[in-house]
Write an enzyme that holds these catalytic residues in place. Structure first.
Site, mmCIF file in Angstrom:
data_model
loop_
_atom_site.group_PDB
_atom_site.id
_atom_site.type_symbol
_atom_site.label_atom_id
_atom_site.label_comp_id
_atom_site.label_asym_id
_atom_site.label_seq_id
_atom_site.Cartn_x
_atom_site.Cartn_y
_atom_site.Cartn_z
ATOM 1 C CB CYS A 1 -0.978 0.125 1.104
ATOM 2 S SG CYS A 1 -0.013 0.283 2.694
ATOM 3 C CG HIS B 1 -1.068 -46.979 -5.028
ATOM 4 N ND1 HIS B 1 -1.404 -45.676 -5.386
ATOM 5 C CD2 HIS B 1 -0.244 -47.035 -3.955
ATOM 6 C CE1 HIS B 1 -0.724 -44.716 -4.472
ATOM 7 N NE2 HIS B 1 -0.163 -45.443 -3.588
#
Length: 635
Positions: free
Chosen positions: A384, A554
């Site tokens: 900012c 798996h």
């Protein structure tokens, strides 16, 4: 105001405030000493009151001069700037705050030009001699010039400004300043106005009168608080819900930027803050209010801390009056407004963000110069104007989301735009400040927002960062996830055949999809029947969803003895099967694997390589040709 002019004004104002803001602690120290120990203070002390004069005459201007010189010319610029400022101080009979803002940068500029001129021309061994004597000689010359010219000139200018201020005060015209101050605040010029203009004038007036009204013209939290209260009572949607928290941050924390989006989403409210500001200044003028030193940040706590003895009623009345007028005007504007859709602050914020992006030919998700590739992002800075309140809060929100997402390799900090480092990867700024940020670090990616607490934008960005990280980690993730399923004893290559490909499948759950893949592995003679349950058990531990519509189920490490030979089955689910906890974790390609060694690596490598091309994934998910699958995976 054109974009270039606005950026130049912001940059100049930021430069002025950058000379003051790093030294705010010294101003506050001087203000407290003044409020306590001068004859009209809370604890009058003739001995300690002797600190007041030297601090305002020498310490504060020298700090400003040093900081200004350092901003232009680095450390050497700061030293020469301080020397030059000393000439201004001695050459005038009043505190030289305006003079120090000229002398400091002038000293830094001159030494910087000299250093550039002699760069590469100094013989080896003479560097220190030249550096020290050049700073001393240039500083001496500038100090003399400042003593003879700048000091007297600034003194005359200060007297002219003081006369103008006195005229405005005497004729009750000072409240008109709010017509310019309040809209300028919305353009993020609040720090430049407060510390670049009002603080120097206020310090001089405070030294003469014991307090100054200038410290409360911009810092008065009343106008912004009135707008937020109006949203709390008359707003709609998330704007109403978030206004309460914003009010606390604004009023107690002093972060005025928090209410700017609430005004930007309904520009008519600028009238409310202008009238509120004018009311506050008028009240201060009538009741003779003011502060002894700048209130930074502009919270009610800082205002009360800097209020001198006898001015509490005036200052509190000014804040309440400004708040009341701003609230009433905002309420009237809300009641007469027929644009209901603008009541949602997140919608308004997103709409402005998207419109800005689209006006520049970019997609809404790529405001600024953000590309689709966030894989290299490691350093994010929310920036900012001052690098303090608003950006710090925004960085805090984003940092928590990034940490919760497990992105430990990405840092999120906040900074002033002028202090953005060259190694930053992604910069997030308010839309009115983005072009400045892009000029400061053009090599970085930039995102614009209109509300530093825009949780939706931060959530979207975090999701994109997670997706990018997942994309990078896919191959590693596959390999790591399968380490418990094979050993590296053989080097035979496994070839994926047409019998291992199943297209056009449908499944209601991931368990159903995993079971089908396991059953095909059994039918192919790759595993024993018990391996199917091991695949389901493995899925319960952690999801085998990899992202990009692919899952690789798996078995567990305990089931490796159930593997007869390496096998891979490719199962296509065009309609998708949800594998993860999130709604978008839907797999259209389910690759069942059984392996005792690394024979399956060729197929896995082909799959992970395919992840680099979204069109390949799409073709694999929709094709009805087994030959096309084989061609794509065997590239």
């Amino acid at each position: 105001m054109s974009s270039d002019i606005k950026i130049k004004v912001q940059s100049f104002g930021r430069f002025l405030s950058n000379m003051v803001m790093p030294n705010i602690g010294a101003f506050i120290a001087w203000g407290i000493i003044t409020a306590l120990f001068i004859p009209t203070g809370w604890l009058p002390n003739e001995t300690l009151a002797k600190l007041v004069g030297p601090m305002i005459t020498y310490l504060l201007p020298l700090l400003i001069g040093y900081t200004g010189g350092k901003l232009v010319g680095g450390e050497r610029g700061g030293v020469v700037g301080a020397i030059t400022t000393m000439g201004v101080i001695v050459g005038a009979d009043m505190p030289m705050f305006l003079g120090s803002m000229i002398a400091g940068p002038l000293g830094g500029y001159c030494i910087k030009k000299f250093d550039n001129w002699v760069d590469g021309k100094i013989k080896s061994g003479f560097e220190m001699l030249v550096n020290n004597f050049s700073a001393g000689i240039i500083g001496m010359i500038l100090a003399i010039l400042a003593f003879l010219g700048i000091g007297p000139a600034v003194e005359v200018l200060s007297k002219i400004l003081a006369a103008g201020v006195n005229f405005m005060v005497a004729h009750d015209m000072l409240p008109l300043a709010s017509i310019f101050v309040e809209p300028a605040k919305i353009l993020f010029l609040n720090n430049a106005i407060n510390h670049g203009i009002f603080s120097p004038l206020g310090i001089q007036q405070s030294h003469e009168l014991g307090k100054s009204i200038f410290f409360l013209i911009e810092a008065n939290p009343g106008p912004g608080m009135g707008v937020l209260l109006a949203y709390m009572f008359f707003g709609r949607g998330s704007a109403k819900q978030s206004a309460g928290g914003a009010a606390i941050i604004h009023f107690l924390g002093g972060i005025h930027e928090i209410y700017f989006p609430y005004v930007l989403m309904n520009p008519r409210l600028i009238l409310a803050v202008i009238l509120g500001g004018m009311t506050g200044v008028f009240t201060l003028t009538i009741l003779n209010g003011g502060l002894v030193s700048p209130a930074s940040p502009g919270s009610i706590l800082a205002v009360l801390a800097m209020t001198p003895k006898g001015a509490y009623f005036a200052n509190i009345a000014a804040i309440i009056a400004a708040m009341a007028v701003s609230f009433v005007v905002s309420a009237v504007l809300f009641k007469t407004s027929k644009v209901k859709e603008r009541s949602d602050i997140e919608a308004a914020t997103r709409r402005m963000h998207d419109m800005k992006a689209e006006s520049k030919g970019a997609s809404p998700l790529a405001a600024g110069n953000v590309t689709n590739d966030l894989s290299h992002v490691r350093k994010i800075i929310v920036a900012c104007d001052a690098g303090m309140g608003s950006s710090a809060m925004g960085a805090g929100v984003l940092r928590k989301k990034v940490q919760d997402a497990g992105l430990s390799n990405i840092s999120v900090t906040n900074s002033a735009i002028n202090n953005l480092p060259p190694d930053v990867d992604l910069v997030i700024t308010h839309r009115d400040l983005t072009e400045r940020a892009m000029r400061q670090v053009p090599q970085a990616q930039h995102i614009s927002l209109t509300n530093f607490l825009d949780s939706g934008l931060y959530t979207s960005l975090t999701e994109r960062l997670v997706a990018a990280q997942r994309h990078i980690d896919n191959e590693v993730k596959v390999t790591d996830s399968l380490k418990d399923s094979f050993d590296d004893t053989n080097n035979n290559l496994f070839q994926l055949g047409a019998d291992n490909i199943f297209l056009g499948r449908k499944a209601a759950t991931k368990e159903e999809a995993n079971s089908f893949a396991g059953e095909q592995l059994v039918k192919g003679g790759y595993v024993e029947p018990e391996y199917v349950q091991a695949m389901l058990d493995r899925e319960k531990l952690t999801s085998t969803y990899l992202g990009e519509s692919i899952a690789v189920p798996h078995g567990t490490i305990e089931a490796k003895d159930r593997v007869l030979k390496t096998g891979v089955v490719f199962c296509q689910y065009p309609e998708g099967v949800r594998f993860g906890e999130e709604e978008d974790e839907v797999a259209r390609l389910v690759i069942g694997i059984a392996a005792r060694n690394n024979e399956h690596i060729q197929v896995i490598t082909s799959l992970t390589n395919a992840l680099d091309d979204e069109t390949v994934i799409e073709r694999l998910a929709k094709t009805t040709s087994v030959d096309e699958v084989l061609a794509l995976l065997n590239k």
